[in-house]
Enzyme design. Structure first.
Site, PDB file in Angstrom:
ATOM      1  N   ARG A   1       0.833  -1.201   0.000  1.00 56.25           N
ATOM      2  CA  ARG A   1       0.000   0.000   0.000  1.00 56.25           C
ATOM      3  C   ARG A   1       0.866   1.249   0.000  1.00 56.25           C
ATOM      4  O   ARG A   1       1.954   1.283   0.539  1.00 56.25           O
ATOM      5  CB  ARG A   1      -0.898   0.026   1.240  1.00 56.25           C
ATOM      6  CG  ARG A   1      -2.155  -0.764   1.069  1.00 56.25           C
ATOM      7  CD  ARG A   1      -3.243  -0.278   2.002  1.00 56.25           C
ATOM      8  NE  ARG A   1      -2.839  -0.357   3.402  1.00 56.25           N
ATOM      9  CZ  ARG A   1      -3.409   0.366   4.366  1.00 56.25           C
ATOM     10  NH1 ARG A   1      -4.350   1.228   4.070  1.00 56.25           N
ATOM     11  NH2 ARG A   1      -3.026   0.230   5.614  1.00 56.25           N
TER      12      ARG A   1
ATOM     13  N   ASP B   1      -3.435  -7.831  13.372  1.00 55.39           N
ATOM     14  CA  ASP B   1      -4.441  -7.050  14.097  1.00 55.39           C
ATOM     15  C   ASP B   1      -4.405  -7.371  15.589  1.00 55.39           C
ATOM     16  O   ASP B   1      -4.565  -6.489  16.434  1.00 55.39           O
ATOM     17  CB  ASP B   1      -5.836  -7.333  13.528  1.00 55.39           C
ATOM     18  CG  ASP B   1      -5.927  -7.013  12.044  1.00 55.39           C
ATOM     19  OD1 ASP B   1      -5.318  -6.015  11.622  1.00 55.39           O
ATOM     20  OD2 ASP B   1      -6.588  -7.773  11.317  1.00 55.39           O
TER      21      ASP B   1
ATOM     22  N   ARG C   1      -1.074  -5.911  17.054  1.00 51.90           N
ATOM     23  CA  ARG C   1      -1.235  -4.468  17.265  1.00 51.90           C
ATOM     24  C   ARG C   1      -2.121  -4.190  18.471  1.00 51.90           C
ATOM     25  O   ARG C   1      -1.800  -3.338  19.313  1.00 51.90           O
ATOM     26  CB  ARG C   1      -1.862  -3.820  16.021  1.00 51.90           C
ATOM     27  CG  ARG C   1      -0.901  -3.588  14.879  1.00 51.90           C
ATOM     28  CD  ARG C   1      -1.639  -3.007  13.688  1.00 51.90           C
ATOM     29  NE  ARG C   1      -0.710  -2.634  12.631  1.00 51.90           N
ATOM     30  CZ  ARG C   1      -0.981  -2.698  11.337  1.00 51.90           C
ATOM     31  NH1 ARG C   1      -2.172  -3.138  10.932  1.00 51.90           N
ATOM     32  NH2 ARG C   1      -0.090  -2.342  10.442  1.00 51.90           N
TER      33      ARG C   1
ATOM     34  N   HIS D   1      -9.747  -8.256   7.746  1.00 53.73           N
ATOM     35  CA  HIS D   1      -8.405  -7.675   7.865  1.00 53.73           C
ATOM     36  C   HIS D   1      -8.301  -6.369   7.094  1.00 53.73           C
ATOM     37  O   HIS D   1      -7.348  -6.129   6.365  1.00 53.73           O
ATOM     38  CB  HIS D   1      -7.369  -8.678   7.363  1.00 53.73           C
ATOM     39  CG  HIS D   1      -5.936  -8.253   7.575  1.00 53.73           C
ATOM     40  ND1 HIS D   1      -5.435  -7.882   8.802  1.00 53.73           N
ATOM     41  CD2 HIS D   1      -4.897  -8.126   6.703  1.00 53.73           C
ATOM     42  CE1 HIS D   1      -4.165  -7.559   8.680  1.00 53.73           C
ATOM     43  NE2 HIS D   1      -3.818  -7.691   7.411  1.00 53.73           N
TER      44      HIS D   1
ATOM     45  N   MET E   1       4.232  -7.060   9.996  1.00 51.02           N
ATOM     46  CA  MET E   1       3.488  -8.113   9.302  1.00 51.02           C
ATOM     47  C   MET E   1       4.323  -9.381   9.210  1.00 51.02           C
ATOM     48  O   MET E   1       3.799 -10.491   9.358  1.00 51.02           O
ATOM     49  CB  MET E   1       3.095  -7.642   7.897  1.00 51.02           C
ATOM     50  CG  MET E   1       2.208  -8.630   7.129  1.00 51.02           C
ATOM     51  SD  MET E   1       0.608  -8.926   7.900  1.00 51.02           S
ATOM     52  CE  MET E   1       0.777 -10.643   8.400  1.00 51.02           C
TER      53      MET E   1
END
Length: 338
Positions: free
Chosen positions: A104, A173, A176, A200, A249
């Site tokens: 991204r 997720d 975090r 996600h 990640m």
């Protein structure tokens, strides 16, 4: 500053497991990328991997040569498309991890990645269905809410789909959430275990803070929920257009891979990880895939845990997530049908 011995000790505690007479061949597809390289480095430390097979369109032999100098027992091989490289990388694999795809950039949503990454995942899934149809497939490539259904549809077309062996890796997720809550509540991350359900991306990420055993103010709940849902944006912005959440990640991907190996290779019981799988939890609402805590076993998915008790705020988050997930899943399936 850590010494070399301290770093080694930390790594062993995080990713090593008890020695087993069995070990697995694990492939990383996209191994030369921003996630693939640190992920491969972490997996090289697992005693449950006998052969770490790395594939990417470029640079993989160099990555493999570098990792092969690390003094853990697993063999490392690097493959590129030439000379049936993908076939060689996949043949005999027990686990395939797929971080391949474009990252991204600022202003992009995970859905913006769809057109490029959907094609990449489709082609890799076709190769997996042909060369290692019984392998456990771990999908990291975004958008996971759509790429997992893409892999499933490819495997269905090939007649080799086993829903117990397909996972969308949503562990980041949970990682975090644990870290963010530990900062707010001033506790260790071990004392900040947070269940995260849904999908996600954005609003499909639903942290169940009420199940954590900690109390939160309304403001804390809203702030933490938003940060957990959009933590990826925080990293993209901080990297100023040069990348996305690659290191965290990779850590999350290695954690899930290692947990799966503990269950499938080492035979450990009660291994529970969050993951996006084919699920009946919200099937009545037309949501075929959903992330909850999943108990892992010898064949992959052993038991899908229910959502459990939620409060009114969390129910609202679920209500917002379900239609979005339904749309994301339909998009992935439609891509293959088209």
């Amino acid at each position: 500053m850590f010494t070399t011995r301290q770093i080694s000790s930390i790594a062993k505690r995080a990713f090593s497991t008890s020695t087993s007479s069995n070990a697995a061949k694990v492939a990383v597809l996209g191994a030369a990328g921003g996630i693939g390289q640190p992920l491969s480095l972490l997996l090289k430390q697992s005693s449950l991997i006998s052969h770490l097979s790395l594939y990417d369109i470029v640079n993989t032999p160099g990555v493999a040569a570098d990792l092969s100098h690390i003094n853990s027992d697993s063999k490392v091989s690097g493959h590129i498309p030439d000379k049936n490289g993908l076939k060689e990388a996949l043949t005999g694999c027990d686990v395939v991890v797929i971080p391949a795809g474009v990252p991204r950039k600022p202003g992009m949503t995970r859905d913006d990645l769809f057109n490029t990454n959907a094609s990449i995942v489709r082609d890799l899934a076709k190769a997996c269905a042909e060369h290692c149809p019984k392998a456990h497939i771990l999908v990291i490539a975004n958008p996971v809410n759509s790429t997992v259904p893409i892999v499933a549809e490819v495997f269905k077309k090939a007649g080799v789909f086993d829903p117990k062996r397909l996972f969308g890796v949503t562990t980041l997720d949970v990682v975090r959430a644990s870290r963010f809550v530990s900062e707010v509540k001033k506790v260790s991350t071990e004392d900040a275990k947070i269940t995260v359900i849904g999908g996600h991306s954005g609003v499909t990420i639903v942290p169940l803070l009420s199940q954590s055993g900690h109390s939160f103010t309304e403001e804390e709940v809203k702030a933490l929920t938003h940060r957990i849902q959009f933590g990826g944006d925080e990293v993209v912005k901080a990297k100023n257009g040069t990348g996305s959440a690659t290191l965290s990640m990779a850590f999350a991907g290695a954690r899930f891979t290692n947990s799966l190996l503990e269950a499938t290779v080492a035979g450990k019981k009660n291994i529970v990880e969050p993951t996006f799988v084919k699920s009946d939890v919200f099937a009545k609402e037309g949501v075929e895939y959903f992330a909850t805590n999943v108990e892992l076993g010898p064949n992959g998915v052993e038991k899908i845990h229910p959502v459990g008790k939620v409060n009114a705020y969390e129910q609202g988050l679920i209500d917002a997530a379900v239609p979005e997930l339904k749309s994301n899943i339909a998009k992935g399936k439609a891509f293959i049908k088209a």
